[in-house]
Design an enzyme around this catalytic site. Structure first.
Site, PDB file in Angstrom:
ATOM      1  N   LYS A   7      29.832  92.909  23.650  1.00 56.84           N
ATOM      2  CA  LYS A   7      31.096  92.194  23.928  1.00 56.84           C
ATOM      3  C   LYS A   7      31.318  91.047  22.951  1.00 56.84           C
ATOM      4  O   LYS A   7      32.458  90.707  22.651  1.00 56.84           O
ATOM      5  CB  LYS A   7      31.122  91.707  25.383  1.00 56.84           C
ATOM      6  CG  LYS A   7      31.277  92.858  26.370  1.00 56.84           C
ATOM      7  CD  LYS A   7      32.069  92.470  27.606  1.00 56.84           C
ATOM      8  CE  LYS A   7      32.371  93.710  28.429  1.00 56.84           C
ATOM      9  NZ  LYS A   7      32.716  93.405  29.816  1.00 56.84           N
TER      10      LYS A   7
ATOM     11  N   LYS B 129      30.261 105.875  25.227  1.00 57.55           N
ATOM     12  CA  LYS B 129      30.492 105.876  26.675  1.00 57.55           C
ATOM     13  C   LYS B 129      31.998 105.930  26.971  1.00 57.55           C
ATOM     14  O   LYS B 129      32.779 105.311  26.255  1.00 57.55           O
ATOM     15  CB  LYS B 129      29.890 104.571  27.231  1.00 57.55           C
ATOM     16  CG  LYS B 129      29.901 104.433  28.725  1.00 57.55           C
ATOM     17  CD  LYS B 129      29.395 103.070  29.153  1.00 57.55           C
ATOM     18  CE  LYS B 129      30.470 102.006  29.013  1.00 57.55           C
ATOM     19  NZ  LYS B 129      30.208 100.758  29.714  1.00 57.55           N
TER      20      LYS B 129
ATOM     21  N   LYS C 220      37.370 102.224  29.927  1.00 60.27           N
ATOM     22  CA  LYS C 220      38.803 102.009  30.114  1.00 60.27           C
ATOM     23  C   LYS C 220      39.388 101.134  29.021  1.00 60.27           C
ATOM     24  O   LYS C 220      40.591 101.054  28.863  1.00 60.27           O
ATOM     25  CB  LYS C 220      39.116 101.463  31.514  1.00 60.27           C
ATOM     26  CG  LYS C 220      38.307 100.275  31.962  1.00 60.27           C
ATOM     27  CD  LYS C 220      38.457 100.044  33.485  1.00 60.27           C
ATOM     28  CE  LYS C 220      37.293  99.187  33.986  1.00 60.27           C
ATOM     29  NZ  LYS C 220      36.960  99.328  35.362  1.00 60.27           N
TER      30      LYS C 220
HETATM   31  P1  TYM Z   1      31.818  97.990  35.474  1.00 66.56           P
HETATM   32  O1  TYM Z   1      33.032  97.444  36.132  1.00 66.56           O
HETATM   33  O2  TYM Z   1      31.780  98.016  33.987  1.00 66.56           O
HETATM   34  O3  TYM Z   1      31.549  99.463  35.971  1.00 66.56           O
HETATM   35  C1  TYM Z   1      31.451  99.784  37.347  1.00 66.56           C
HETATM   36  C2  TYM Z   1      30.419 100.891  37.549  1.00 66.56           C
HETATM   37  O4  TYM Z   1      30.782 102.047  36.815  1.00 66.56           O
HETATM   38  C3  TYM Z   1      29.673 102.469  36.011  1.00 66.56           C
HETATM   39  N1  TYM Z   1      30.202 103.085  34.768  1.00 66.56           N
HETATM   40  C4  TYM Z   1      29.876 104.310  34.342  1.00 66.56           C
HETATM   41  N2  TYM Z   1      29.078 105.264  34.859  1.00 66.56           N
HETATM   42  C5  TYM Z   1      28.967 106.429  34.180  1.00 66.56           C
HETATM   43  N3  TYM Z   1      29.625 106.679  33.022  1.00 66.56           N
HETATM   44  C6  TYM Z   1      30.445 105.757  32.458  1.00 66.56           C
HETATM   45  N4  TYM Z   1      31.095 106.031  31.341  1.00 66.56           N
HETATM   46  C7  TYM Z   1      30.596 104.506  33.136  1.00 66.56           C
HETATM   47  N5  TYM Z   1      31.322 103.380  32.879  1.00 66.56           N
HETATM   48  C8  TYM Z   1      31.054 102.531  33.886  1.00 66.56           C
HETATM   49  C9  TYM Z   1      28.905 101.186  35.719  1.00 66.56           C
HETATM   50  O5  TYM Z   1      27.563 101.445  35.375  1.00 66.56           O
HETATM   51  C10 TYM Z   1      29.027 100.460  37.051  1.00 66.56           C
HETATM   52  O6  TYM Z   1      28.056 100.903  37.968  1.00 66.56           O
HETATM   53  N6  TYM Z   1      28.493  94.271  35.774  1.00 66.56           N
HETATM   54  C11 TYM Z   1      29.127  95.351  36.518  1.00 66.56           C
HETATM   55  C12 TYM Z   1      29.809  94.870  37.790  1.00 66.56           C
HETATM   56  C13 TYM Z   1      28.928  94.060  38.669  1.00 66.56           C
HETATM   57  C14 TYM Z   1      27.869  94.568  39.479  1.00 66.56           C
HETATM   58  C15 TYM Z   1      27.335  93.417  40.159  1.00 66.56           C
HETATM   59  C16 TYM Z   1      27.337  95.833  39.705  1.00 66.56           C
HETATM   60  C17 TYM Z   1      28.994  92.714  38.847  1.00 66.56           C
HETATM   61  N7  TYM Z   1      28.040  92.341  39.749  1.00 66.56           N
HETATM   62  C18 TYM Z   1      26.277  93.548  41.037  1.00 66.56           C
HETATM   63  C19 TYM Z   1      26.262  95.950  40.596  1.00 66.56           C
HETATM   64  C20 TYM Z   1      25.744  94.825  41.263  1.00 66.56           C
HETATM   65  C21 TYM Z   1      30.175  96.005  35.625  1.00 66.56           C
HETATM   66  O7  TYM Z   1      30.709  95.379  34.741  1.00 66.56           O
HETATM   67  O8  TYM Z   1      30.511  97.254  36.024  1.00 66.56           O
END
Ligand code: TYM
Length: 346
Positions: free
Chosen positions: A130, A212, A215
């Site tokens: 990032k 990956k 969005k």
């Molecule tokens: P975020 O919002 O980027 O993504 C949410 C969830 O989707 C999964 N994910 C994917 N899985 C498979 N293939 C992909 N291409 C893909 N893109 C995203 C992510 O692994 C995630 O599980 N930091 C986290 C949000 C968060 C969180 C937490 C999660 C904040 N606090 C505490 C668990 C526990 C995030 O940015 O996810």
């Protein structure tokens, strides 16, 4: 619409002698979820609701690490909340809330950042990625993000945290923080286990299968948004990048086909063997059409439910307010325990 009540997690902790295992996860409100978010995370969350006490939240505080347009962030947060419900997260079964509505997250986040080392945060690949994407805004929040994520998790003392593969490193850091903190103050936090599905933990871009699915991709053909209409979904799969061969087989070097097979397998519940047999001698065109059809079918109910939910603002608000109250009760218990341990006057 059903009412959003039910306090399973709290009841289990206070009344029932046997504790049901606890599960927690979150997702950022940075736009409509992709098929990657859905397959890697939300779809599994939905399935786990009957067997675990679950808490799921919209991680709006995390989104602030990248500059947001205020009106858009508000809109996206509400939509993301509605999307969780549309994907089958049931506010009667699970605690569903918006992170910034529960102040304990920010409070524990600060405390844990004092138990997280500069060197550890510097090694996080998400921070490095990032920082490259937004060189004009490498803020302290972006750097400290994993400490807030550790707080999100540890407040609820979960057994499991179901996430996609890209969050594994953050989960490992959370575990390091638990060891450090418990080592100093005794058994304060439960050690959380990452729960990363064997299949679908990393869904790849449809245009560049080495990347990956995300969005924030500037090429909209690279990702499926879970609200795309069926014709758009079919079309995006039709255009998916594969390779110059013709055989539908899961094999090293066939990243595009491997990705499509993974998606098809998760959505239909069929094994790779079965899929290979079904498409033997039929070429990529037929296969891509079948994947598009299966995904469009899987997501059609989500879109309808989302549209209905977005018309019922009062219901959504009732759900996220009551979710936040329940989350606040649980998280405050952990926060008070932490404050006492470290010497703050409670
Ligand atoms: P975020 O919002 O980027 O993504 C949410 C969830 O989707 C999964 N994910 C994917 N899985 C498979 N293939 C992909 N291409 C893909 N893109 C995203 C992510 O692994 C995630 O599980 N930091 C986290 C949000 C968060 C969180 C937490 C999660 C904040 N606090 C505490 C668990 C526990 C995030 O940015 O996810």
């Amino acid at each position: 619409m059903p009412a959003c009540a039910g306090d399973d997690m709290e009841n289990n902790e206070t009344k029932k002698p046997e504790r049901k295992q606890v599960l927690l996860s979150g997702i950022q409100p940075t736009g409509v979820f992709t098929l990657g978010n859905y397959i890697g995370a939300v779809r599994n969350w939905q399935k786990m609701q009957d067997d675990f006490d679950c808490a799921y939240f919209i991680a709006d505080l995390h989104s602030l690490t990248v500059r947001q347009e205020p009106a858009e962030l508000r809109k996206h947060s509400k939509e993301a909340f509605a999307l969780l419900l549309a994907c089958g997260i049931d506010p009667e079964k699970s605690i569903v809330f918006i992170q910034s509505h529960v102040p304990a997250h920010a409070e524990l986040g600060w405390i844990l950042s004092c138990y997280t080392q500069f060197g550890e945060l510097s090694r996080m690949t998400q921070f490095k990625d990032k920082s490259q994407q937004h060189p004009e805004n490498i803020n302290a929040g972006l750097f400290d993000y994993p400490a807030l994520m550790a707080a999100d998790i540890l407040l609820y003392q979960p057994d499991y945290v179901p996430v996609g593969a890209d969050q594994k490193q953050h989960l490992e850091l959370t575990r390091t923080i638990v060891n450090r903190f418990n080592g100093l103050y005794g058994d304060v936090f439960r050690m959380p286990e990452p729960y990363i599905a064997k299949e679908g933990a990393k869904i790849m871009s449809l245009q560049d299968p080495a990347k990956k699915m995300s969005k924030s991709d500037t090429n909209t053909n690279a990702f499926i948004s879970i609200l795309d209409d069926p014709a758009v979904i079919r079309n995006k799969f039709k255009r998916a990048v594969t390779d110059s061969e013709t055989e539908v087989v899961f094999r090293e070097g066939k990243d595009g086909i491997n990705n499509l097979m993974t998606i098809y397998s998760v959505v239909t519940g069929r094994s790779f063997d079965d899929i290979e047999k079904e498409f033997a001698g039929r070429g990529y065109g037929d296969f891509k059409a079948a994947v598009g059809e299966a995904v469009a079918e899987e997501l059609s109910g989500v879109r309808t439910r989302f549209n209905d939910l977005m018309k019922d603002n009062a219901y959504l608000e009732e759900c996220y307010r009551s979710g936040a109250e329940r989350a606040a009760r649980i998280s405050q218990r952990t926060l008070n325990k932490v404050k006492k341990k470290i010497g703050l006057i409670v």
